[in-house]
Design a protein around this motif. Structure first.
Motif, PDB file in Angstrom:
ATOM      1  N   ARG A  35      25.927   9.727 -29.253  1.00  0.00           N
ATOM      2  CA  ARG A  35      25.511   8.397 -28.814  1.00  0.00           C
ATOM      3  C   ARG A  35      25.648   8.276 -27.296  1.00  0.00           C
ATOM      4  NH1 ARG A  35      23.206   5.069 -27.394  1.00  0.00           N
ATOM      5  NH2 ARG A  35      23.015   2.863 -27.909  1.00  0.00           N
ATOM      6  N   HIS A  36      26.684   8.867 -26.719  1.00  0.00           N
ATOM      7  CA  HIS A  36      26.849   8.839 -25.273  1.00  0.00           C
ATOM      8  C   HIS A  36      25.787   9.700 -24.586  1.00  0.00           C
ATOM      9  CE1 HIS A  36      31.367   7.543 -25.535  1.00  0.00           C
ATOM     10  NE2 HIS A  36      30.525   6.594 -25.888  1.00  0.00           N
TER      11      HIS A  36
ATOM     12  N   SER B 215      33.637  11.418 -34.344  1.00  0.00           N
ATOM     13  CA  SER B 215      33.743  12.059 -33.044  1.00  0.00           C
ATOM     14  C   SER B 215      32.392  12.585 -32.584  1.00  0.00           C
ATOM     15  CB  SER B 215      34.755  13.199 -33.112  1.00  0.00           C
ATOM     16  OG  SER B 215      34.748  13.972 -31.930  1.00  0.00           O
TER      17      SER B 215
ATOM     18  N   THR C 110      30.915   3.365 -31.934  1.00  0.00           N
ATOM     19  CA  THR C 110      31.062   4.286 -30.808  1.00  0.00           C
ATOM     20  C   THR C 110      31.327   3.553 -29.493  1.00  0.00           C
ATOM     21  OG1 THR C 110      28.661   4.328 -30.416  1.00  0.00           O
ATOM     22  CG2 THR C 110      29.579   6.014 -31.887  1.00  0.00           C
TER      23      THR C 110
ATOM     24  N   THR D 143      30.002   9.768 -31.670  1.00  0.00           N
ATOM     25  CA  THR D 143      30.336   9.207 -30.358  1.00  0.00           C
ATOM     26  C   THR D 143      29.784  10.081 -29.240  1.00  0.00           C
ATOM     27  OG1 THR D 143      32.356   8.223 -31.265  1.00  0.00           O
ATOM     28  CG2 THR D 143      32.228   8.454 -28.881  1.00  0.00           C
TER      29      THR D 143
END
Length: 325
Positions: free
Chosen positions: A32-33, A26, A65, A29
């Protein structure tokens, strides 16, 4: 739509659990965003520097991700509330290279921001993947684990209470977009069309994470887990401002608003990043004023708002309707 089908025995055996591995995914992700946006946090920048220097880690993180089908070895169902990352990584490393390549290939078919799986070596794939997740956990999750755990435990406590009174149908309310009870024996997991899953007698394991969105399943037959965003993400600890908060005191006002969901003193300390002694002193003051009450569950003591406290919390947050003449 995609359904998780549960018979009576599966429903009876279903339960909640925590997963450090799911929480690490989580957080990865989210970070990475961030890298795709205009301004990454310090953690996001640190992740970016690492991925730039490590092709294997970069390829793995990009894939996991940004795919609708997670590789099986990063989606391992946890065993209970005391699941350790070390145990999850042991299970990850036990996946053979042929199995790893098969599931990576499948994940790539459903990826929207991956550049293939040429980064994956032909040997020791899951050993290297476990090393990536171990580093991510140590750098980006473990330092904040007590607060994250407190958020997830509060979510579980809330849903377990609803479950005891109203059953699984209502315990799923607000769990995640697209997740809802369907008919008499099924959970809609996704609005997209994939094969339905039949949950066996071991039941379904519900696993919260602290990200703002996203749900996925972890499958290691016969065990299946549904990972969902907890009520109250990392960014949701309330800021208490305004005249009522100043009158009450910032920290006591913040505690009052936080206790709209019952919590233990240790959970409050973790959520608010203060000492247990500080929390205990404020709780004593609020209890003496009739704002909160306590009750015991096993060895834990939970605090919750009284009717007076609920009205006070509304005043602090500005959600109380105005008084008219």
């Amino acid at each position: 739509m995609t359904l998780l089908r549960l018979g009576p025995d599966a429903l009876h055996a279903s339960r909640f659990a925590l997963s450090p591995l799911a929480e690490t995914l989580s957080q990865l992700t989210r970070l990475r965003h961030e890298l795709a946006g205009p301004a990454a946090s310090l953690q996001g920048q640190a992740l970016g520097r690492w991925l730039d220097a490590d092709p294997f880690a970069d390829g793995l993180v990009r894939l996991v991700t940004a795919t609708k089908y997670l590789p099986d070895f990063v989606a391992i169902p946890p065993t209970g509330m005391r699941t350790r990352l070390e145990d999850e990584l042991v299970a990850m490393r036990a996946v053979t290279d042929p199995q790893a390549w098969e599931t990576l290939t499948e994940a790539q078919k459903f990826a929207w921001a991956s550049e293939g799986i040429g980064w994956a070596d032909t040997t020791n794939v899951t050993t290297k993947a476990a090393d990536v997740f171990a580093r991510c956990w140590a750098q980006f999750v473990e330092p904040d684990w007590p607060r994250r755990r407190a958020i997830m435990e509060r979510d579980i406590r809330h849903r377990a209470g609803v479950l005891a009174i109203s059953g699984w149908k209502h315990a799923l309310d607000g769990m995640s977009a697209g997740v809802l009870w369907v008919g008499h024996d099924s959970i809609q997991f996704s609005t997209q069309t994939f094969a339905d899953r039949q949950i066996g007698d071991t039941g379904l394991v519900f696993v919260p994470h602290t990200g703002p969105r996203g749900q996925w399943t972890c499958e290691s037959p016969p065990r299946v887990a549904l990972v969902y965003p907890a009520r109250g993400t990392l960014a949701s600890v309330p800021e208490a401002t305004g005249g009522v908060a100043r009158l009450l005191g910032h920290r006591r006002a913040q505690i009052a608003v936080t206790l709209r969901t019952p919590a233990t003193p240790s959970q409050l300390a973790a959520l608010l990043d203060v000492s247990l002694g500080t929390v205990s002193a404020h709780l004593a003051t609020l209890r003496d004023a009739g704002v909160i009450a306590s009750w015991r569950s096993g060895r834990a003591v939970y605090y919750e708002l009284t009717d007076v406290g609920d009205e006070l919390a509304k005043l602090v947050t500005g959600t109380c309707p105005p008084v008219t003449a």
